[in-house]
Motif scaffolding. Structure first.
Motif, mmCIF file in Angstrom:
data_model
loop_
_atom_site.group_PDB
_atom_site.id
_atom_site.type_symbol
_atom_site.label_atom_id
_atom_site.label_comp_id
_atom_site.label_asym_id
_atom_site.label_seq_id
_atom_site.Cartn_x
_atom_site.Cartn_y
_atom_site.Cartn_z
ATOM 1 N N UNK A 14 -4.293 4.273 1.731
ATOM 2 C CA UNK A 14 -3.059 4.592 0.994
ATOM 3 C C UNK A 14 -3.056 3.909 -0.365
ATOM 4 N N UNK A 15 -3.530 2.678 -0.411
ATOM 5 C CA UNK A 15 -3.574 1.960 -1.685
ATOM 6 C C UNK A 15 -4.599 2.587 -2.625
ATOM 7 N N UNK A 16 -5.731 3.019 -2.086
ATOM 8 C CA UNK A 16 -6.753 3.665 -2.919
ATOM 9 C C UNK A 16 -6.281 4.978 -3.510
ATOM 10 N N UNK A 17 -5.619 5.780 -2.674
ATOM 11 C CA UNK A 17 -5.060 7.048 -3.169
ATOM 12 C C UNK A 17 -3.949 6.771 -4.172
ATOM 13 N N UNK A 18 -3.127 5.770 -3.895
ATOM 14 C CA UNK A 18 -2.060 5.395 -4.828
ATOM 15 C C UNK A 18 -2.610 4.946 -6.168
ATOM 16 N N UNK A 19 -3.717 4.184 -6.145
ATOM 17 C CA UNK A 19 -4.347 3.750 -7.390
ATOM 18 C C UNK A 19 -4.874 4.959 -8.170
ATOM 19 N N UNK A 20 -5.540 5.870 -7.492
ATOM 20 C CA UNK A 20 -6.077 7.062 -8.166
ATOM 21 C C UNK A 20 -4.947 7.894 -8.774
ATOM 22 N N UNK A 21 -3.872 8.083 -8.024
ATOM 23 C CA UNK A 21 -2.741 8.861 -8.543
ATOM 24 C C UNK A 21 -2.047 8.134 -9.687
ATOM 25 N N UNK A 22 -1.983 6.809 -9.619
ATOM 26 C CA UNK A 22 -1.363 6.040 -10.706
ATOM 27 C C UNK A 22 -2.168 6.177 -11.982
ATOM 28 N N UNK A 33 0.831 -1.210 0.000
ATOM 29 C CA UNK A 33 0.000 0.000 0.000
ATOM 30 C C UNK A 33 0.860 1.253 0.000
ATOM 31 N N UNK A 34 1.889 1.274 0.831
ATOM 32 C CA UNK A 34 2.799 2.431 0.889
ATOM 33 C C UNK A 34 3.555 2.579 -0.431
ATOM 34 N N UNK A 35 4.015 1.447 -0.973
ATOM 35 C CA UNK A 35 4.736 1.498 -2.250
ATOM 36 C C UNK A 35 3.816 1.988 -3.371
ATOM 37 N N UNK A 36 2.549 1.554 -3.329
ATOM 38 C CA UNK A 36 1.574 2.003 -4.327
ATOM 39 C C UNK A 36 1.371 3.515 -4.235
ATOM 40 N N UNK A 37 1.279 4.048 -3.034
ATOM 41 C CA UNK A 37 1.119 5.484 -2.844
ATOM 42 C C UNK A 37 2.326 6.251 -3.355
ATOM 43 N N UNK A 38 3.521 5.777 -3.039
ATOM 44 C CA UNK A 38 4.754 6.455 -3.471
ATOM 45 C C UNK A 38 4.869 6.444 -4.993
ATOM 46 N N UNK A 39 4.623 5.280 -5.592
ATOM 47 C CA UNK A 39 4.735 5.183 -7.058
ATOM 48 C C UNK A 39 3.635 6.009 -7.731
ATOM 49 N N UNK A 40 2.448 6.083 -7.124
ATOM 50 C CA UNK A 40 1.381 6.921 -7.673
ATOM 51 C C UNK A 40 1.752 8.385 -7.661
ATOM 52 N N UNK A 41 2.354 8.837 -6.572
ATOM 53 C CA UNK A 41 2.809 10.236 -6.501
ATOM 54 C C UNK A 41 3.883 10.493 -7.551
ATOM 55 N N UNK A 42 4.832 9.584 -7.687
ATOM 56 C CA UNK A 42 5.899 9.749 -8.680
ATOM 57 C C UNK A 42 5.350 9.743 -10.103
ATOM 58 N N UNK A 43 4.329 8.933 -10.359
ATOM 59 C CA UNK A 43 3.767 8.898 -11.717
ATOM 60 C C UNK A 43 3.105 10.227 -12.073
ATOM 61 N N UNK A 44 2.501 10.885 -11.097
ATOM 62 C CA UNK A 44 1.892 12.206 -11.370
ATOM 63 C C UNK A 44 2.961 13.278 -11.537
ATOM 64 N N UNK A 45 3.987 13.212 -10.722
ATOM 65 C CA UNK A 45 5.035 14.235 -10.784
ATOM 66 C C UNK A 45 5.859 14.099 -12.059
#
Length: 131
Positions: free
Chosen positions: A50-58, A7-19
């Protein structure tokens, strides 16, 4: 790794994909974020915030990355030619010089060189040759 770490990794990668979507890195990072989301919800665990937000950001990063690819392609197709490409297209750079400035060794009645992109002084040239 357990589901919390995914979940944490998904959130981090989602943020990086947007940036990093403007460098078209949002597409691969978004795909990795989606895979990490699936891994975080396996074994019957619910969806973590965290996983849900990461999915949305991804998903947002993937969409923005695709939009950036289209913007880059459209900008490339409709860009104006600034004249430098014609210099690069010639196999001989002197052809471009002659096309741009004409025959630089033409004389007029005053025995001066014409069409040169710089000032030419025969006296100064003769002094240099004497050295």
């Amino acid at each position: 790794m357990n589901e919390e770490q995914y979940s944490v990794a998904c959130l981090i990668v989602g943020i990086l994909s947007c940036v990093l979507c403007c460098m078209c890195l949002g597409l691969p990072l978004g795909i990795v974020g989606i895979v990490l989301f699936v891994l975080s919800t396996r074994n019957g665990h619910g969806i973590d915030v965290k996983a849900g937000v990461g999915l949305a950001l991804s998903i947002l990063g993937v969409i923005l990355s695709i939009v950036m690819v289209f913007i880059i392609i459209i900008g490339w197709l409709f860009s104006e030619d600034n004249g430098y490409s014609s210099y690069r297209d010639n196999s001989n750079p002197f052809e471009y010089f002659i096309e741009e400035y004409g025959d630089s060794l033409e004389f007029d009645d005053s025995d001066e060189y014409q069409n040169l992109p710089y000032y030419f002084d025969e006296n100064k040239d003769a002094q240099i040759n004497e050295l």
